[in-house]
Design an enzyme around this catalytic site. Structure first.
Site: not given
Length: 486
Positions: A343, A268, A280, A339, A256, A341
């Site tokens: 996946r 957020k 992330d 949020d 990812k 996102e």
């Protein structure tokens, strides 16, 4: 910093700093015969140090003294009762930090003989190198303190190959650390693609970067839905390492790659840790780090390194809550939370990996806070329909000292992802959130030998732990490399 494996015994070594690894048995009621010889040579200094400091040889416990003469400093480091490879790694890290505090230029380290000297040599190199790593790219006044420039591994002559491989793995970990630690105005989808290009040029890897228009042609509506709000273009990275000979197996690693996650319109808020959403892309960082290590090691395994890299931002053209996206396998997704996102981007990446004809697929992602709630900051979650693959990864993680815990793919939980207007929603009920996230991903990979790693916790540490300085850990690289080489 250079490492050299030599046959020299501690009693014959001369130099700046000598470190001895001791088990609890070696310093029982009486010193072992080997230690008694050293103690006699050093006029009782060894026994005196152990007694005066109440040294118990607990794992990574250290005590030090000046010897004088041919050795300036002596470090004793505990190995516990029955040291594992990870114990040697942590003990070596403790030695490295002591040597740095002494400003030692040369260091020799001696651990007890083992049936697997290659594992000990690798552990020493990894423990020292990873512990002394510093990322000072963004410091106006860098800390100039450094560790020893020369490190000798006593009693490990002939382990040059193990040392070289450990250094290659460390290079991959350091790349992953640098990518995760850098802020989102430095590491972007564009610069991640640049990094992939540099790896391809340096290591002779094949590189394919799918731009937005190509992603659209391939029907990658999930990843493009996430990317819509960003002013920066998405980059779908596909690096391939191919051995010169016929590969004994073919693997795919999918990471990812959200270089920043604002949460989108489900933004957020305060206290959400939004300032840390530069991390992330920890899965993509580990994927590129593994690509570097594998490209240096050059095993007889074909490996595909895949990462859909983008930002999750907010704009007038951004993805709305309630939008329906169509992934590249034709399945439709109702976005009930912008949020969730990661996946979505992985959905298209897994479909892509599924079409490569590989023997196994592993994805890793900083996917859910729910996994951190369940397992804490130090342990990654593991889901797989394949018991064999799950066991391979558990063993690879154990050897690396990177903790994994297998969790169930509880199929009835999939009902929570059913949508009245699309095939699936991208989030389900709050309870079991990391499990439903894994089940969501499972809908986009037909291959039965697939595993998902949720690394949300261990990619970052707010404080120093063992051989990981505070900050990015490079988690996942060593596990992936061990798995590929197994």
């Amino acid at each position: 910093m250079t490492f050299q494996a030599i046959a020299t015994h501690p009693q014959d070594w001369t130099g700046d700093t000598l470190a001895l690894g001791l088990t609890t048995a070696a310093i029982g009621e009486t010193l072992s015969s080997e230690l008694q010889k050293l103690d006699q040579q050093w006029n009782g200094v060894l026994q005196e140090l152990i007694s005066d400091s109440e040294f118990k040889a607990k794992l990574a416990e250290t005590t030090t003294t000046r010897i004088g003469g041919s050795i300036r400093k002596l470090i004793l480091v505990g190995l516990g009762e029955s040291p594992t490879t990870e114990d040697y790694r942590r003990a070596a890290a403790a030695v490295a930090k002591q040597a740095r505090s002494f400003k030692s230029q040369t260091l020799a380290i001696a651990f007890p003989p083992s049936d697997d000297p290659a594992a000990i040599a690798s552990a020493i190199v990894e423990g020292i190198s990873l512990a002394l790593y510093k990322d000072q790219r963004f410091k106006s006044e860098p800390d100039t303190a450094s560790g020893p420039s020369s490190i000798e591994l006593l009693g490990l002559a002939g382990q040059e190959a193990a040392i070289a491989r450990a250094e290659q793995v460390v290079a991959g970990v350091e790349l992953a650390r640098q990518l995760v630690a850098a802020p989102a105005n430095v590491v972007t989808p564009v610069t991640m693609a640049d990094t992939a290009q540099e790896l391809a040029a340096e290591l002779g890897l094949e590189l394919e970067i799918l731009e937005a228009d190509e992603c659209e042609k391939r029907g990658m509506g999930a990843v493009l839905g996430v990317a819509k709000a960003s002013d920066l273009p998405p980059k779908f990275i596909h690096l391939t390492y191919r051995p010169e000979s016929t590969p004994r197996r073919k693997l795919a690693i999918v990471g990812k790659g959200l270089t920043f996650d604002s949460g989108g319109y489900n933004i957020k808020g305060a206290g959400s840790g939004i300032e840390m959403m530069k991390t992330d892309m920890g899965g993509a960082a580990a994927t590129l780090g593994a690509a570097k290590a594998i490209g240096l090691i050059k095993p007889d395994v074909e490996v595909h390194f895949i990462s859909p890299v983008t930002e999750n931002m907010i704009s007038g053209r951004g993805m709305h809550p309630g939008d329906i996206l169509t992934a590249s396998n034709g399945k439709t997704i109702e976005v009930n939370n912008t949020d969730a996102e990661g996946r979505l981007t992985l959905a298209d990446a897994l479909v892509f990996a599924d079409g490569l004809g590989v023997d196994a697929i592993v994805d890793l992602a900083t996917l859910t806070g729910a996994c951190i709630i369940a397992l804490g900051d130090d342990i990654a979650g593991l889901w797989s329909p394949s018991d064999d693959l799950a066991e391979q990864l558990l063993q690879a993680g154990k050897a690396a000292g990177e903790k994994l815990w297998r969790l169930p793919l509880e199929e009835p939980y999939l009902d929570g992802l059913k949508s009245p207007v699309a095939d699936y929603k991208n989030t389900g009920p709050r309870a079991g959130g990391s499990i439903t996230a894994a089940l969501f991903l499972k809908q986009f990979v037909k291959h039965p030998v697939w595993a998902h790693l949720d690394v949300a916790g261990p990619v970052w540490s707010d404080k120093e732990k063992h051989y990981n300085p505070a900050g990015a850990t490079g988690y996942g690289v060593r596990t992936l490399v061990n798995w590929v080489l197994s």
